[in-house]
Design an enzyme around this catalytic site. Structure first.
Site, PDB file in Angstrom:
ATOM      1  N   ALA A 147      -5.304   3.863  10.400  1.00 13.21           N
ATOM      2  CA  ALA A 147      -6.013   2.511  10.076  1.00 13.21           C
ATOM      3  C   ALA A 147      -7.388   2.784  10.735  1.00 13.21           C
ATOM      4  O   ALA A 147      -7.935   3.198  11.446  1.00 13.21           O
ATOM      5  CB  ALA A 147      -5.250   1.988  11.626  1.00 13.21           C
TER       6      ALA A 147
ATOM      7  N   GLU B 282       0.423   4.193   2.789  1.00 15.33           N
ATOM      8  CA  GLU B 282       0.473   5.650   1.963  1.00 15.33           C
ATOM      9  C   GLU B 282       1.773   6.565   2.645  1.00 15.33           C
ATOM     10  O   GLU B 282       1.850   7.457   2.353  1.00 15.33           O
ATOM     11  CB  GLU B 282      -1.026   6.293   2.906  1.00 15.33           C
ATOM     12  CG  GLU B 282      -2.315   5.198   2.394  1.00 15.33           C
ATOM     13  CD  GLU B 282      -3.484   4.863   3.246  1.00 15.33           C
ATOM     14  OE1 GLU B 282      -4.460   5.346   2.434  1.00 15.33           O
ATOM     15  OE2 GLU B 282      -3.105   5.687   4.200  1.00 15.33           O
TER      16      GLU B 282
END
Length: 170
Positions: free
Chosen positions: A52, A118
């Protein structure tokens, strides 16, 4: 490769950007990885780093630098994306051509859609039973991971609280 690295260091010095030196405290086995740890045929990267944005400055940037300093070919958005690139296409290409995926699991990771996409891509790569996902717990513990994903909590992970050198060595 050495020439490119030297040029980057020179450019970093000119621009006043500190470039991390190769950590001397890492075990020799990590500094000189055997051939079986290098990217295999058909892959361009040893690892893809999924994370992140909020974890980038404090942990992911230093992690990427340490992995590169130890000779790994790393797909990392700050190094792999250029202005005008299709984000989805570049990420798909990086995922498909990476041997492993380092997934930096954190509260921020679980709050975002892109990192979870992802992760989905890395899970799909494991469908043939080969281990691909290398989880790193950052600002989260097993109970925190368990509350987001029981299947990820079941995996052996390394904690960022033990430091970059330890994460890279693992």
């Amino acid at each position: 490769r050495k020439t490119r690295v030297a040029k980057r260091r020179d450019m970093g010095a000119i621009l006043g950007i500190p470039i991390a030196a190769k950590p001397a405290s890492l075990p020799p086995a990590v500094r000189a990885l055997p051939a079986r740890h290098k990217a295999s045929r058909g892959t361009a990267f040893d690892v893809f780093i999924s994370h992140a944005y909020e974890d980038k400055a404090a942990f992911v940037n230093p992690l990427a630098q340490a992995l590169i300093a130890n000779g790994l070919n790393v797909w990392y958005d700050d190094l792999s994306l250029k202005v005008g690139d299709s984000l989805r296409r570049k990420i798909d290409d990086g995922l498909s051509r990476s041997r492993y995926g380092i997934v930096v699991l954190s509260p921020s990771f679980f709050a975002k859609e892109w990192p979870k996409k992802e992760l989905d891509g890395l899970v799909a790569k494991e469908s043939d039973g080969e281990k691909v996902i290398l989880p790193v717990w950052h600002l989260i513990d097993r109970a925190g991971v368990l509350s987001y994903s029981p299947t990820l909590a079941d995996r052996f992970a390394v904690s960022s609280s033990k430091g970059i050198d330890h994460v890279v060595a693992e």
